[in-house]
Design a protein around this motif. Structure first.
Motif, mmCIF file in Angstrom:
data_model
loop_
_atom_site.group_PDB
_atom_site.id
_atom_site.type_symbol
_atom_site.label_atom_id
_atom_site.label_comp_id
_atom_site.label_asym_id
_atom_site.label_seq_id
_atom_site.Cartn_x
_atom_site.Cartn_y
_atom_site.Cartn_z
ATOM 1 N N MET A 7 0.853 -1.174 0.000
ATOM 2 C CA MET A 7 0.000 0.000 0.000
ATOM 3 C C MET A 7 0.897 1.234 0.000
ATOM 4 S SD MET A 7 -3.364 0.785 0.333
ATOM 5 C CE MET A 7 -3.933 -0.763 0.967
ATOM 6 N N MET A 8 0.748 2.056 -1.003
ATOM 7 C CA MET A 8 1.524 3.286 -1.105
ATOM 8 C C MET A 8 0.670 4.458 -0.625
ATOM 9 S SD MET A 8 3.496 2.695 -4.717
ATOM 10 C CE MET A 8 4.933 3.715 -4.335
ATOM 11 N N THR A 9 1.267 5.302 0.210
ATOM 12 C CA THR A 9 0.596 6.502 0.703
ATOM 13 C C THR A 9 1.490 7.694 0.386
ATOM 14 O OG1 THR A 9 1.623 6.647 2.896
ATOM 15 C CG2 THR A 9 -0.244 5.108 2.658
ATOM 16 N N PRO A 10 1.005 8.913 0.572
ATOM 17 C CA PRO A 10 1.868 10.071 0.343
ATOM 18 C C PRO A 10 3.112 10.068 1.238
ATOM 19 C CG PRO A 10 -0.410 10.758 0.365
ATOM 20 C CD PRO A 10 -0.383 9.314 0.816
ATOM 21 N N PHE A 11 3.142 9.202 2.240
ATOM 22 C CA PHE A 11 4.271 9.153 3.169
ATOM 23 C C PHE A 11 5.303 8.093 2.805
ATOM 24 C CE2 PHE A 11 0.841 11.227 5.290
ATOM 25 C CZ PHE A 11 1.459 12.296 5.900
ATOM 26 N N GLY A 12 4.935 7.109 1.993
ATOM 27 C CA GLY A 12 5.893 6.084 1.627
ATOM 28 C C GLY A 12 5.239 4.738 1.393
ATOM 29 N N TRP A 13 6.042 3.678 1.576
ATOM 30 C CA TRP A 13 5.584 2.309 1.357
ATOM 31 C C TRP A 13 6.346 1.376 2.292
ATOM 32 C CZ3 TRP A 13 8.519 -1.931 -0.035
ATOM 33 C CH2 TRP A 13 7.811 -3.108 -0.309
ATOM 34 N N ARG A 22 -6.006 4.639 -1.592
ATOM 35 C CA ARG A 22 -7.361 4.862 -2.107
ATOM 36 C C ARG A 22 -7.735 3.854 -3.190
ATOM 37 N NH1 ARG A 22 -8.351 11.391 -2.427
ATOM 38 N NH2 ARG A 22 -7.491 11.879 -0.368
ATOM 39 N N GLY A 23 -6.936 2.805 -3.329
ATOM 40 C CA GLY A 23 -7.284 1.704 -4.217
ATOM 41 C C GLY A 23 -6.863 1.814 -5.665
ATOM 42 N N VAL A 24 -6.118 2.843 -6.042
ATOM 43 C CA VAL A 24 -5.634 2.957 -7.422
ATOM 44 C C VAL A 24 -4.364 2.130 -7.544
ATOM 45 C CG1 VAL A 24 -4.782 4.521 -9.216
ATOM 46 C CG2 VAL A 24 -6.635 5.254 -7.695
ATOM 47 N N LYS A 25 -4.329 1.275 -8.553
ATOM 48 C CA LYS A 25 -3.160 0.404 -8.707
ATOM 49 C C LYS A 25 -2.517 0.547 -10.084
ATOM 50 C CE LYS A 25 -6.025 -3.664 -9.603
ATOM 51 N NZ LYS A 25 -7.262 -2.953 -9.721
ATOM 52 N N LEU A 26 -1.290 0.101 -10.156
ATOM 53 C CA LEU A 26 -0.583 0.092 -11.431
ATOM 54 C C LEU A 26 -1.408 -0.694 -12.437
ATOM 55 C CD1 LEU A 26 3.036 -0.606 -10.142
ATOM 56 C CD2 LEU A 26 2.217 1.516 -11.190
ATOM 57 N N GLY A 27 -1.548 -0.148 -13.647
ATOM 58 C CA GLY A 27 -2.324 -0.784 -14.698
ATOM 59 C C GLY A 27 -3.753 -0.291 -14.801
ATOM 60 N N ASP A 28 -4.238 0.426 -13.772
ATOM 61 C CA ASP A 28 -5.596 0.970 -13.810
ATOM 62 C C ASP A 28 -5.712 2.046 -14.883
ATOM 63 O OD1 ASP A 28 -6.692 -0.579 -11.811
ATOM 64 O OD2 ASP A 28 -6.681 0.995 -10.287
ATOM 65 N N PRO A 29 -6.939 2.276 -15.375
ATOM 66 C CA PRO A 29 -7.134 3.379 -16.328
ATOM 67 C C PRO A 29 -7.044 4.729 -15.629
ATOM 68 C CG PRO A 29 -9.232 2.345 -15.809
ATOM 69 C CD PRO A 29 -8.159 1.517 -15.141
ATOM 70 N N GLU A 30 -6.743 5.763 -16.392
ATOM 71 C CA GLU A 30 -6.662 7.124 -15.855
ATOM 72 C C GLU A 30 -7.941 7.493 -15.110
ATOM 73 O OE1 GLU A 30 -6.440 11.714 -17.507
ATOM 74 O OE2 GLU A 30 -5.744 10.096 -18.815
ATOM 75 N N ALA A 31 -9.088 7.014 -15.578
ATOM 76 C CA ALA A 31 -10.373 7.335 -14.942
ATOM 77 C C ALA A 31 -10.402 6.905 -13.478
ATOM 78 C CB ALA A 31 -11.514 6.671 -15.709
ATOM 79 N N ALA A 32 -9.707 5.830 -13.129
ATOM 80 C CA ALA A 32 -9.665 5.376 -11.730
ATOM 81 C C ALA A 32 -8.962 6.402 -10.851
ATOM 82 C CB ALA A 32 -8.973 4.017 -11.634
ATOM 83 N N VAL A 33 -7.914 7.029 -11.363
ATOM 84 C CA VAL A 33 -7.198 8.075 -10.625
ATOM 85 C C VAL A 33 -8.123 9.263 -10.425
ATOM 86 C CG1 VAL A 33 -5.237 9.674 -10.632
ATOM 87 C CG2 VAL A 33 -4.965 7.358 -11.572
ATOM 88 N N ARG A 34 -8.771 9.679 -11.486
ATOM 89 C CA ARG A 34 -9.647 10.853 -11.416
ATOM 90 C C ARG A 34 -10.849 10.622 -10.497
ATOM 91 N NH1 ARG A 34 -7.838 14.832 -14.414
ATOM 92 N NH2 ARG A 34 -6.473 14.416 -16.185
ATOM 93 N N LYS A 35 -11.307 9.385 -10.396
ATOM 94 C CA LYS A 35 -12.426 9.070 -9.504
ATOM 95 C C LYS A 35 -11.985 9.088 -8.037
ATOM 96 C CE LYS A 35 -15.991 5.651 -8.623
ATOM 97 N NZ LYS A 35 -16.539 4.352 -8.986
ATOM 98 N N ALA A 36 -10.805 8.564 -7.755
ATOM 99 C CA ALA A 36 -10.314 8.459 -6.369
ATOM 100 C C ALA A 36 -9.728 9.767 -5.842
ATOM 101 C CB ALA A 36 -9.260 7.357 -6.275
ATOM 102 N N TYR A 37 -9.178 10.588 -6.724
ATOM 103 C CA TYR A 37 -8.521 11.827 -6.331
ATOM 104 C C TYR A 37 -9.144 12.978 -7.108
ATOM 105 C CZ TYR A 37 -5.092 8.582 -4.470
ATOM 106 O OH TYR A 37 -4.478 7.568 -3.781
ATOM 107 N N LYS A 38 -9.943 13.775 -6.438
ATOM 108 C CA LYS A 38 -10.690 14.852 -7.107
ATOM 109 C C LYS A 38 -9.815 16.048 -7.454
ATOM 110 C CE LYS A 38 -14.400 12.478 -6.723
ATOM 111 N NZ LYS A 38 -14.605 11.507 -7.724
ATOM 112 N N GLU A 39 -8.900 16.413 -6.571
ATOM 113 C CA GLU A 39 -8.024 17.565 -6.791
ATOM 114 C C GLU A 39 -6.711 17.066 -7.376
ATOM 115 O OE1 GLU A 39 -8.737 20.861 -5.988
ATOM 116 O OE2 GLU A 39 -10.771 20.213 -5.494
#
Length: 150
Positions: A1-7, A80-97
């Motif tokens: 699990m990767m967070t803004p703080f690390g892994w 927030r559940g976004v993983k390598l290989g996901d479509p760009e839409a998954a990023v935009r759904k999980a992270y609004k800003e």
């Protein structure tokens, strides 16, 4: 699990010795020096760890932890559940800003998308190539550096 703080106990903003102690894993200079050329910014690897994971280190401090899409290696995921290989839409759904910058190594529509925590000192960078997440970088503002260095 990767967070803004690390892994995995490897936190951005700590010394390489602290990252090693916190993660219980051995890390070392992978021999890759960025184009900065002065040796002040290095790519470190996790010995025996995922081959698609590296840390960028400036003056002995981990600043960024990066994972890249590799079909033969683990798939990393954000908190927030976004993983390598996901479509760009998954990023935009999980992270609004999101802040968007071009990918200087390829042509549009490839891009870099950035999410920052409140205060803006830590964040996540998503490398989008061919419409998919091909890289996730977490850590300090260094996630915006080209090649991980100024």
């Amino acid at each position: 699990m990767m967070t803004p703080f690390g892994w995995g106990g490897i936190e951005a903003g700590v010394s390489t010795d602290s990252a090693q102690a916190g993660s219980g894993m051995k890390i070392r200079d992978g021999g890759h020096h960025t184009e900065a050329g002065d040796g002040s910014c290095l790519a470190f690897e996790v010995i025996g760890g995922p081959k698609n994971l590296q840390m960028l280190v400036e003056s002995g401090e981990v600043t960024t932890v990066e994972a890249y899409l590799d079909p033969k290696a683990p798939i990393f995921m954000t908190d927030r559940g976004v993983k390598l290989g996901d479509p760009e839409a998954a990023v935009r759904k999980a992270y609004k800003e999101l802040k968007q910058l071009p990918d200087i190594y390829s042509e549009p529509p490839d891009k870099k998308l950035f999410h920052y925590e409140p205060g803006g000192e830590r964040g996540i960078k998503f490398s989008i190539n061919g419409g998919k997440v091909t890289g996730i970088s977490v850590g300090t503002r260094s996630i915006e550096y080209v090649e991980g260095c100024l």
